[in-house]
Design a protein around this motif. Structure first.
Motif, PDB file in Angstrom:
ATOM      1  N   SER A   1      26.184  -3.228 -38.080  1.00  0.00           N
ATOM      2  CA  SER A   1      25.288  -4.255 -38.620  1.00  0.00           C
ATOM      3  C   SER A   1      23.835  -3.791 -38.692  1.00  0.00           C
ATOM      4  CB  SER A   1      25.388  -5.541 -37.802  1.00  0.00           C
ATOM      5  OG  SER A   1      24.975  -5.306 -36.472  1.00  0.00           O
ATOM      6  N   CYS A   2      23.483  -2.748 -37.934  1.00  0.00           N
ATOM      7  CA  CYS A   2      22.115  -2.215 -37.994  1.00  0.00           C
ATOM      8  C   CYS A   2      21.894  -1.353 -39.226  1.00  0.00           C
ATOM      9  CB  CYS A   2      21.799  -1.387 -36.749  1.00  0.00           C
ATOM     10  SG  CYS A   2      21.642  -2.393 -35.267  1.00  0.00           S
ATOM     11  N   GLY A   3      22.971  -0.881 -39.842  1.00  0.00           N
ATOM     12  CA  GLY A   3      22.841  -0.059 -41.034  1.00  0.00           C
ATOM     13  C   GLY A   3      23.174   1.394 -40.778  1.00  0.00           C
ATOM     14  N   ILE A   4      22.667   2.236 -41.660  1.00  0.00           N
ATOM     15  CA  ILE A   4      22.886   3.676 -41.560  1.00  0.00           C
ATOM     16  C   ILE A   4      21.581   4.304 -41.094  1.00  0.00           C
ATOM     17  CG2 ILE A   4      23.428   5.763 -42.856  1.00  0.00           C
ATOM     18  CD1 ILE A   4      25.234   4.028 -44.613  1.00  0.00           C
ATOM     19  N   ASN A   5      21.698   5.205 -40.144  1.00  0.00           N
ATOM     20  CA  ASN A   5      20.534   5.832 -39.534  1.00  0.00           C
ATOM     21  C   ASN A   5      20.714   7.338 -39.426  1.00  0.00           C
ATOM     22  OD1 ASN A   5      20.687   2.990 -38.493  1.00  0.00           O
ATOM     23  ND2 ASN A   5      18.772   3.577 -37.542  1.00  0.00           N
ATOM     24  N   PHE A   6      19.593   8.020 -39.263  1.00  0.00           N
ATOM     25  CA  PHE A   6      19.603   9.403 -38.794  1.00  0.00           C
ATOM     26  C   PHE A   6      18.291   9.677 -38.095  1.00  0.00           C
ATOM     27  CE2 PHE A   6      17.810   9.993 -43.056  1.00  0.00           C
ATOM     28  CZ  PHE A   6      16.789  10.909 -42.857  1.00  0.00           C
ATOM     29  N   VAL A   7      18.296  10.708 -37.285  1.00  0.00           N
ATOM     30  CA  VAL A   7      17.126  11.126 -36.517  1.00  0.00           C
ATOM     31  C   VAL A   7      16.574  12.401 -37.137  1.00  0.00           C
ATOM     32  CG1 VAL A   7      16.453  12.091 -34.274  1.00  0.00           C
ATOM     33  CG2 VAL A   7      17.872  10.045 -34.372  1.00  0.00           C
ATOM     34  N   PHE A   8      15.240  12.531 -37.149  1.00  0.00           N
ATOM     35  CA  PHE A   8      14.606  13.775 -37.576  1.00  0.00           C
ATOM     36  C   PHE A   8      13.461  14.102 -36.633  1.00  0.00           C
ATOM     37  CE2 PHE A   8      11.951  10.665 -39.718  1.00  0.00           C
ATOM     38  CZ  PHE A   8      10.677  11.203 -39.627  1.00  0.00           C
ATOM     39  N   TYR A   9      13.005  15.342 -36.706  1.00  0.00           N
ATOM     40  CA  TYR A   9      11.909  15.820 -35.866  1.00  0.00           C
ATOM     41  C   TYR A   9      10.805  16.376 -36.748  1.00  0.00           C
ATOM     42  CZ  TYR A   9      15.397  15.548 -32.173  1.00  0.00           C
ATOM     43  OH  TYR A   9      16.344  15.102 -31.293  1.00  0.00           O
ATOM     44  N   ASP A  10       9.538  16.098 -36.381  1.00  0.00           N
ATOM     45  CA  ASP A  10       8.415  16.643 -37.129  1.00  0.00           C
ATOM     46  C   ASP A  10       8.094  18.056 -36.643  1.00  0.00           C
ATOM     47  OD1 ASP A  10       6.899  16.406 -34.769  1.00  0.00           O
ATOM     48  OD2 ASP A  10       5.532  14.898 -35.575  1.00  0.00           O
ATOM     49  N   LEU A  11       7.010  18.618 -37.165  1.00  0.00           N
ATOM     50  CA  LEU A  11       6.615  19.990 -36.823  1.00  0.00           C
ATOM     51  C   LEU A  11       6.384  20.201 -35.336  1.00  0.00           C
ATOM     52  CD1 LEU A  11       4.012  20.792 -39.633  1.00  0.00           C
ATOM     53  CD2 LEU A  11       6.332  21.698 -39.396  1.00  0.00           C
ATOM     54  N   ASP A  12       5.958  19.146 -34.639  1.00  0.00           N
ATOM     55  CA  ASP A  12       5.630  19.250 -33.223  1.00  0.00           C
ATOM     56  C   ASP A  12       6.771  18.815 -32.311  1.00  0.00           C
ATOM     57  OD1 ASP A  12       2.684  20.073 -33.136  1.00  0.00           O
ATOM     58  OD2 ASP A  12       2.691  18.458 -34.609  1.00  0.00           O
ATOM     59  N   GLY A  13       7.931  18.536 -32.889  1.00  0.00           N
ATOM     60  CA  GLY A  13       9.085  18.141 -32.096  1.00  0.00           C
ATOM     61  C   GLY A  13       9.158  16.661 -31.779  1.00  0.00           C
ATOM     62  N   ASN A  14       8.261  15.857 -32.371  1.00  0.00           N
ATOM     63  CA  ASN A  14       8.339  14.413 -32.193  1.00  0.00           C
ATOM     64  C   ASN A  14       9.617  13.904 -32.860  1.00  0.00           C
ATOM     65  OD1 ASN A  14       5.764  13.693 -30.891  1.00  0.00           O
ATOM     66  ND2 ASN A  14       4.870  14.522 -32.759  1.00  0.00           N
ATOM     67  N   LYS A  15      10.350  13.046 -32.166  1.00  0.00           N
ATOM     68  CA  LYS A  15      11.622  12.516 -32.649  1.00  0.00           C
ATOM     69  C   LYS A  15      11.403  11.151 -33.291  1.00  0.00           C
ATOM     70  CE  LYS A  15      16.286  11.571 -30.904  1.00  0.00           C
ATOM     71  NZ  LYS A  15      17.112  11.550 -29.671  1.00  0.00           N
ATOM     72  N   PHE A  16      11.961  10.973 -34.496  1.00  0.00           N
ATOM     73  CA  PHE A  16      11.866   9.714 -35.224  1.00  0.00           C
ATOM     74  C   PHE A  16      13.245   9.306 -35.714  1.00  0.00           C
ATOM     75  CE2 PHE A  16       7.857  11.933 -35.737  1.00  0.00           C
ATOM     76  CZ  PHE A  16       6.932  10.961 -35.394  1.00  0.00           C
TER      77      PHE A  16
ATOM     78  N   ASN B   1       6.555  12.216 -27.296  1.00  0.00           N
ATOM     79  CA  ASN B   1       6.883  11.059 -28.117  1.00  0.00           C
ATOM     80  C   ASN B   1       8.253  10.473 -27.776  1.00  0.00           C
ATOM     81  OD1 ASN B   1       5.719   9.424 -30.135  1.00  0.00           O
ATOM     82  ND2 ASN B   1       7.124  10.237 -31.644  1.00  0.00           N
ATOM     83  N   GLN B   2       9.071  11.200 -27.002  1.00  0.00           N
ATOM     84  CA  GLN B   2      10.398  10.743 -26.639  1.00  0.00           C
ATOM     85  C   GLN B   2      10.427  10.314 -25.174  1.00  0.00           C
ATOM     86  OE1 GLN B   2       9.744  12.959 -29.443  1.00  0.00           O
ATOM     87  NE2 GLN B   2      10.726  14.580 -28.310  1.00  0.00           N
ATOM     88  N   PHE B   3      11.480   9.577 -24.834  1.00  0.00           N
ATOM     89  CA  PHE B   3      11.708   9.206 -23.439  1.00  0.00           C
ATOM     90  C   PHE B   3      13.202   8.944 -23.266  1.00  0.00           C
ATOM     91  CE2 PHE B   3      11.009   5.355 -25.785  1.00  0.00           C
ATOM     92  CZ  PHE B   3      11.931   4.457 -25.277  1.00  0.00           C
ATOM     93  N   PRO B   4      13.746   9.203 -22.079  1.00  0.00           N
ATOM     94  CA  PRO B   4      15.172   8.952 -21.866  1.00  0.00           C
ATOM     95  C   PRO B   4      15.434   7.476 -21.584  1.00  0.00           C
ATOM     96  CG  PRO B   4      14.207   9.912 -19.901  1.00  0.00           C
ATOM     97  CD  PRO B   4      13.115   9.874 -20.939  1.00  0.00           C
ATOM     98  N   ASN B   5      16.497   6.944 -22.216  1.00  0.00           N
ATOM     99  CA  ASN B   5      16.890   5.583 -21.858  1.00  0.00           C
ATOM    100  C   ASN B   5      17.697   5.624 -20.567  1.00  0.00           C
ATOM    101  OD1 ASN B   5      19.535   6.302 -22.532  1.00  0.00           O
ATOM    102  ND2 ASN B   5      19.622   5.024 -24.366  1.00  0.00           N
ATOM    103  N   LYS B   6      18.155   4.487 -20.108  1.00  0.00           N
ATOM    104  CA  LYS B   6      18.849   4.417 -18.816  1.00  0.00           C
ATOM    105  C   LYS B   6      20.093   5.308 -18.777  1.00  0.00           C
ATOM    106  CE  LYS B   6      20.423   1.105 -15.411  1.00  0.00           C
ATOM    107  NZ  LYS B   6      20.592  -0.292 -15.081  1.00  0.00           N
ATOM    108  N   ALA B   7      20.742   5.473 -19.937  1.00  0.00           N
ATOM    109  CA  ALA B   7      21.947   6.305 -20.015  1.00  0.00           C
ATOM    110  C   ALA B   7      21.609   7.795 -20.165  1.00  0.00           C
ATOM    111  CB  ALA B   7      22.819   5.858 -21.182  1.00  0.00           C
TER     112      ALA B   7
END
Length: 153
Positions: free
Chosen positions: A111-126, A69-75
């Motif tokens: 300006s985008c707001g407040i965010n955080f990342v979480f992972y589900d049971l299978d390691g999918n990143k959201f 579900n994840q992929f690396p960006n250019k950086a």
């Protein structure tokens, strides 16, 4: 053609997430986010379909293949494919951490707001986002940021 159609894409109605066990995953999403089934579970389809509060469907699709579900960006940063919009991000963040959900730290993305990342049971990143400047008064935003990030102005 663009002139005739205008912006022809209205919204994303369904998102498909690879999981190992749709029922176990659905229980996790229900427990942590309060999602409900959009349609009754059908084992023959090998997926659980849950409904977000605005009506979009989250398909938890069983796979024996890789969970990618994840992929690396250019950086080289490991990107997520979905950002969920929420209200009261601080309440959700505390709830997930209390439930043992793997989360990253809260971030002020200006300006985008407040965010955080979480992972589900299978390691999918959201990603999770609240556009606090849109949904809260300036005073409430300052109090929230002061509380979350220790900012004093």
């Amino acid at each position: 053609m663009a002139g005739i159609l205008g912006n022809a894409l209205k919204t994303v109605c369904s998102n498909y997430v690879p999981v190992r066990n749709p029922l176990k995953s659905a229980e996790w999403w229900q427990r942590n986010f309060g999602l409900e089934y959009a349609v009754p579970y059908n084992a023959a389809e090998a997926q659980a379909i849950l409904k977000l509060s605005d009506g979009q469907w989250l398909h938890l699709v069983e796979t024996d293949g890789p969970i990618d579900n994840q992929f690396p960006n250019k950086a080289g940063y490991e990107m997520f494919r979905l950002t969920f919009e929420v209200r009261q991000i601080e309440v959700l963040y505390d709830h997930l951490r209390e439930n043992g959900v793997k989360t990253a730290e809260l971030e002020d993305r200006d300006s985008c707001g407040i965010n955080f990342v979480f992972y589900d049971l299978d390691g999918n990143k959201f990603d999770v986002n609240e556009c606090v400047n849109v949904h809260r008064t300036p005073e409430a935003v300052e109090r929230l940021k002061g509380h979350l990030f220790g900012l004093v102005r």
